[in-house]
Each structure stands twice: as structure tokens, then as C-alpha cells.
Design a protein around this motif. Sequence first.
Motif, short mmCIF file in Angstrom:
data_model
loop_
_atom_site.label_atom_id
_atom_site.label_comp_id
_atom_site.label_asym_id
_atom_site.label_seq_id
_atom_site.Cartn_x
_atom_site.Cartn_y
_atom_site.Cartn_z
N UNK A 94 -0.41 10.94 -6.50
CA UNK A 94 -1.16 9.91 -7.01
C UNK A 94 -2.20 9.60 -5.94
N UNK A 95 -2.23 10.13 -4.77
CA UNK A 95 -3.49 9.88 -3.82
C UNK A 95 -4.11 10.97 -3.24
N UNK A 96 -5.07 10.79 -2.81
CA UNK A 96 -6.19 12.03 -2.38
C UNK A 96 -5.16 12.82 -0.99
N UNK A 97 -5.66 14.03 -1.14
CA UNK A 97 -4.96 14.68 0.09
C UNK A 97 -5.96 16.00 0.02
N UNK A 98 -5.68 16.64 1.38
CA UNK A 98 -6.74 17.72 1.62
C UNK A 98 -6.10 18.87 0.75
N UNK A 99 -7.21 19.71 0.22
CA UNK A 99 -6.92 20.84 -0.77
C UNK A 99 -5.82 22.04 -0.20
N UNK A 100 -5.87 22.00 1.20
CA UNK A 100 -5.15 22.91 1.79
C UNK A 100 -3.66 22.68 2.10
N UNK A 101 -3.35 21.49 1.40
CA UNK A 101 -1.89 20.90 1.46
C UNK A 101 -1.29 20.64 0.10
N UNK A 102 -1.36 21.59 -0.84
CA UNK A 102 -1.00 21.34 -2.22
C UNK A 102 0.40 20.59 -2.53
N UNK A 103 0.21 19.66 -3.52
CA UNK A 103 1.39 18.93 -3.87
C UNK A 103 2.21 19.85 -5.16
#
Length: 316
Positions: free
Chosen positions: A127-136
Amino acid sequence: MAEKPLSSPPPPPAAPGSPLARAERFVWLTARVLEQRRFAYHFLRGGADPVEAALTAYLDEDGGYGHALEPDLRGPVSQPLHTAHALRVLDSIGRCGGLRVERICRYLTSVSTHEGALPAIHPSQRAYPSAPFVPVVDDPAGELLSTGPVVGTLHRNQVWHAWLFRATEFCWTAVESLEKSHPYEVHAAVAFLDSAPDRPRAEAAADRLGRLVREQRLAVLDPDRPDEFPVADGYAPGEHHYPHDYARVPDSLARGWFTDEELSRSLDFLAAEQAEDGGWPLRWRAWAPGSALEWRPIVTIEALRTLRAYGRPLDG
């Protein structure tokens, strides 16, 4: 009434233009309150209480930590990587114990996978932004990357909790089965091995891991020729790792992987990386202005701590 003890006098100011003086100015200009308090603790004889108070701002009701404590994960939700970061801070000030750590262990239990390990990213991050190199992902597996540093920190502080039993076995299996790795996974393995209770087993695993690091050229042994060492898949261009990145303190098991000359060149390179503004640069991909700004003081404090651990002058 007992007389309140006097606090330690502040240290003499660092020489103008010295690495420490330049870094201090950078920290006061750019850092979050937590990193300001950490800098004061490590280099200005500041107390542990202010660091712990600043860290509490990131604490969630579930006993984990959120609120972008680890700057590449934004938003309020607790995450294993945030909580690992909090444990490192507590460890560095001698406060990794007591009720707070008991609550952390309950949080770790609640987010562990069926293997008893920690995922790198819990799905609540979606639900929140995160770096593209740590995929959810929806059903993440347990990873050494997130589990190793937490288990190592808890063992180093002689914390005993039921969560540690399966998590420790997960780390042993993961470390001893590594055949092809990448620098951040090796860092996590070292963080575990440096404090694992079974010292002979840890030393044997570290010896094998060091051979793997050299065979796969995961450490730049000559900073003047970084292009001769490959960058791991998915890393940013120039995201190299050096001997000091693995052996951050002289008593790390990773210290034995490198010759005195290799480590000396690595520390020379680290010292020379200090930028004109007094801070150290990021080597990984900067994906958002806020996260990059928040990371640099963290990286700067760790660079100073590594240089000091090896006896490099900072204030002259």
C-alpha cells in the motif's frame, strides 16, 4: 536525595577541515533527528537515551518498526528490514535487551514464514511506496538477507527467545548451502556468522564463504581497477563492494578473507570517498530524492565508524 551525576564533558572540537568536522557539518545540515543523535553518541560523547528516544518515533503498536526507518521503504507499516535497522541501532548503543527487544521478538514471530525465517518485504508494504529493487510479493519466502542480521544481533546480545531456534537453523542451512551469491547476501551471512553461538562451525562456514567471495570476485581488491570486478545482477552501475564492506570491524570473520594490503587499499578508498559536502555517497541506485537524502547520513556514520574501528585518524 542522591546527587545527580555530572554528564561527561563534550570532546574538544575536531580540527577544522578534518574528516570528522566536515562530516559533523553534513549531519547537522541534512540528517534526521535519529542520525543526529547517533552521530552525537558515537563521536561527541552524547548519551544513549536521546538515541533511544529518537528511535521510538519509528515504533509501531505491533512491536515492529516502520515510518521509513529503512529509507527505501516508505509508509507507516512495520517491516522486517525496518526492525533489523532498529536492532542495529539499539546494539550500537548497548540497549539491545529488555522489554523492547522482547516485543520485537514477538513481532518477528508474527511475520515469519513457515520456515521460521523473515521475508525481505512483508506484503503489507504494497500500500506504500518502496524502491523498485525491493519488490513486494504476496507470499514471500524467508531470506537470509533479512534474517541473518537480526539473528546475529540477538545472539551477540545474548537474547534468548523461542523465535531464535528455527531462525538460527534457517541461517545455518542458508549460509552453508550458498553456491552463488551476491554482496548484500554475503553481508547478511557475515552478520550472522560473526555472532553465531557455535564458533567452530561459524569459522568453518566463514572460511568457505570467503573463498566463494574471492572466486566469484564479489569484492573489489584493487580500487584503482574496479571495472575488472563484475557488478552483481540487478545492482546499479558501479555498485561495487570492497573488503571494508564485508569486514567492518577488525574482529569480523570476514577480516581473514583479505590481506593487509588489500584491506589497507580498501580503507584508503573509503576515506577518499568523503564528498566535498562532508558526507559519503551512495553506491546503490537512488530512486527518490527523500530516500537518498536520508540514506547519506546513515552511510556517513557507518563510514566513520569503520575508519575509526581500524584506527584511521578522523579529527586531525
